[in-house]
Motif scaffolding. Structure first.
Motif, PDB file in Angstrom:
ATOM      1  N   UNK A  61      -7.879 -38.209 -20.522  1.00  0.00           N
ATOM      2  CA  UNK A  61      -8.272 -37.551 -21.541  1.00  0.00           C
ATOM      3  C   UNK A  61      -8.696 -35.816 -21.128  1.00  0.00           C
ATOM      4  N   UNK A  62      -8.267 -34.621 -22.730  1.00  0.00           N
ATOM      5  CA  UNK A  62      -7.916 -33.947 -23.516  1.00  0.00           C
ATOM      6  C   UNK A  62      -9.506 -33.754 -23.378  1.00  0.00           C
ATOM      7  N   UNK A  63      -9.818 -32.797 -22.650  1.00  0.00           N
ATOM      8  CA  UNK A  63     -11.318 -31.893 -22.517  1.00  0.00           C
ATOM      9  C   UNK A  63     -11.349 -30.741 -22.893  1.00  0.00           C
ATOM     10  N   UNK A  64     -12.101 -30.057 -23.066  1.00  0.00           N
ATOM     11  CA  UNK A  64     -12.422 -28.790 -23.454  1.00  0.00           C
ATOM     12  C   UNK A  64     -11.966 -27.667 -23.005  1.00  0.00           C
ATOM     13  N   UNK A  68      -8.691 -24.752 -23.369  1.00  0.00           N
ATOM     14  CA  UNK A  68      -9.279 -24.126 -23.160  1.00  0.00           C
ATOM     15  C   UNK A  68      -8.058 -23.514 -22.219  1.00  0.00           C
ATOM     16  N   UNK A  69      -7.866 -24.695 -20.948  1.00  0.00           N
ATOM     17  CA  UNK A  69      -6.654 -23.380 -19.797  1.00  0.00           C
ATOM     18  C   UNK A  69      -5.886 -23.992 -19.788  1.00  0.00           C
ATOM     19  N   UNK A  73      -3.405 -20.457 -20.086  1.00  0.00           N
ATOM     20  CA  UNK A  73      -1.918 -20.214 -19.076  1.00  0.00           C
ATOM     21  C   UNK A  73      -0.997 -20.153 -20.242  1.00  0.00           C
ATOM     22  N   UNK A  74      -0.488 -20.081 -21.169  1.00  0.00           N
ATOM     23  CA  UNK A  74       0.217 -20.159 -22.204  1.00  0.00           C
ATOM     24  C   UNK A  74      -0.355 -18.915 -22.582  1.00  0.00           C
ATOM     25  N   UNK A  75      -1.322 -18.544 -22.623  1.00  0.00           N
ATOM     26  CA  UNK A  75      -1.566 -16.595 -22.771  1.00  0.00           C
ATOM     27  C   UNK A  75      -0.327 -16.364 -21.840  1.00  0.00           C
ATOM     28  N   UNK A 223      -6.348 -20.487 -15.723  1.00  0.00           N
ATOM     29  CA  UNK A 223      -5.712 -21.578 -16.465  1.00  0.00           C
ATOM     30  C   UNK A 223      -5.655 -23.052 -15.561  1.00  0.00           C
ATOM     31  N   UNK A 224      -4.731 -22.999 -14.823  1.00  0.00           N
ATOM     32  CA  UNK A 224      -4.925 -24.164 -13.763  1.00  0.00           C
ATOM     33  C   UNK A 224      -5.688 -25.035 -13.162  1.00  0.00           C
ATOM     34  N   UNK A 225      -7.189 -23.957 -13.176  1.00  0.00           N
ATOM     35  CA  UNK A 225      -8.224 -23.836 -12.528  1.00  0.00           C
ATOM     36  C   UNK A 225      -8.976 -24.916 -13.066  1.00  0.00           C
TER      37      UNK A 225
END
Length: 238
Positions: A61-64, A68-69, A73-75, A223-225
């Motif tokens: 599931x897509x958790x907070x 955020x990660x 990452x996209x930024x 972001x990966x972390x």
């Protein structure tokens, strides 16, 4: 080893979607946009992977922290590709739009490939999908008037390198999907533009030791972390 028609049908669907359709749309898109914008748009693969996994798998599931990660990452990807051109907004459906569509197709087929790994060897999944999809893509190119001639040792070597790198990357991707959640693996796609900047420095002599690249690498790594930390905590508790 003889395979049932069901297996051949599943691999044909994967090959047609992941190789033929994905590559056709992707290269049409990148040919109608800049390399910088294409790289940024293609990074949406990670977003699509995390979001699609949320709706397909109960344990992914897509958790907070994942949301955020992914945003962080996209930024980082945007920063590594930043230039004055980004200040001028432009979006072409046959350009940036096609790259985004290709990213969605790749993410969706990744989920389908994960399903196939439950019953089929990952080497066969990779080889058959690339073979079937590659043949269809070649025929499509010939029908549309494409030609490949004037081969040299340099061009042949480059073609061989691209074939080996593509097959190796697809194999590793499908292999990872056996043991990991789709959302957990997809976020690593944010590293592609970062590695692209580093390889451009090595092979093309472009400058890579810039503040923006260092900041981008830090953001992408963080972001990966963020995406993976939740699974690590759960595994320790279990």
């Amino acid at each position: 080893m003889a395979y049932r028609l069901k297996n051949i049908g599943q691999l044909s669907i994967l090959g047609a979607a992941q190789t033929t359709i994905h590559y056709a749309i992707f290269y049409i898109g990148v040919s109608n946009t800049t390399g910088m914008k294409g790289s940024i748009m293609n990074a949406t693969t990670a977003f699509f992977g995390v979001v699609l996994a949320h709706y397909v798998y109960k344990n992914d599931k897509l958790s907070p922290s994942k949301a955020i990660g992914s945003i962080i990452g996209f930024i980082g990807v945007v920063i590594v590709n930043f230039s004055a051109d980004l200040l001028n907004f432009s979006f072409r459906f046959m350009g940036e739009g096609f790259v985004v569509i290709a990213a969605f197709i790749f993410s969706a087929t990744g989920i389908y490939a994960k399903k196939l790994t439950n019953t089929t060897n990952v080497v066969l999944i990779t080889s058959y999908s690339l073979l079937i999809g590659g043949i269809a893509l070649t025929l499509l190119g010939m029908i549309l008037g494409g030609k490949a001639n004037h081969f040299t040792w340099e061009s042949s070597s480059l073609l061989l390198y691209l074939a080996l790198s593509s097959s190796a990357s697809f194999y590793l991707w499908n292999r990872l999907l056996i043991y990991n959640k789709v959302g957990r693996v997809s976020v690593y796609n944010f590293l592609v533009p970062v590695f692209g900047a580093a390889l451009s420095s090595i092979f093309l002599g472009e400058t890579v030791l810039e503040i923006k690249n260092i900041i981008a690498l830090v953001l992408v790594s963080f972001g990966i972390w963020m995406v993976n930390k939740e699974d690590k905590v759960r595994s320790r508790l279990n």
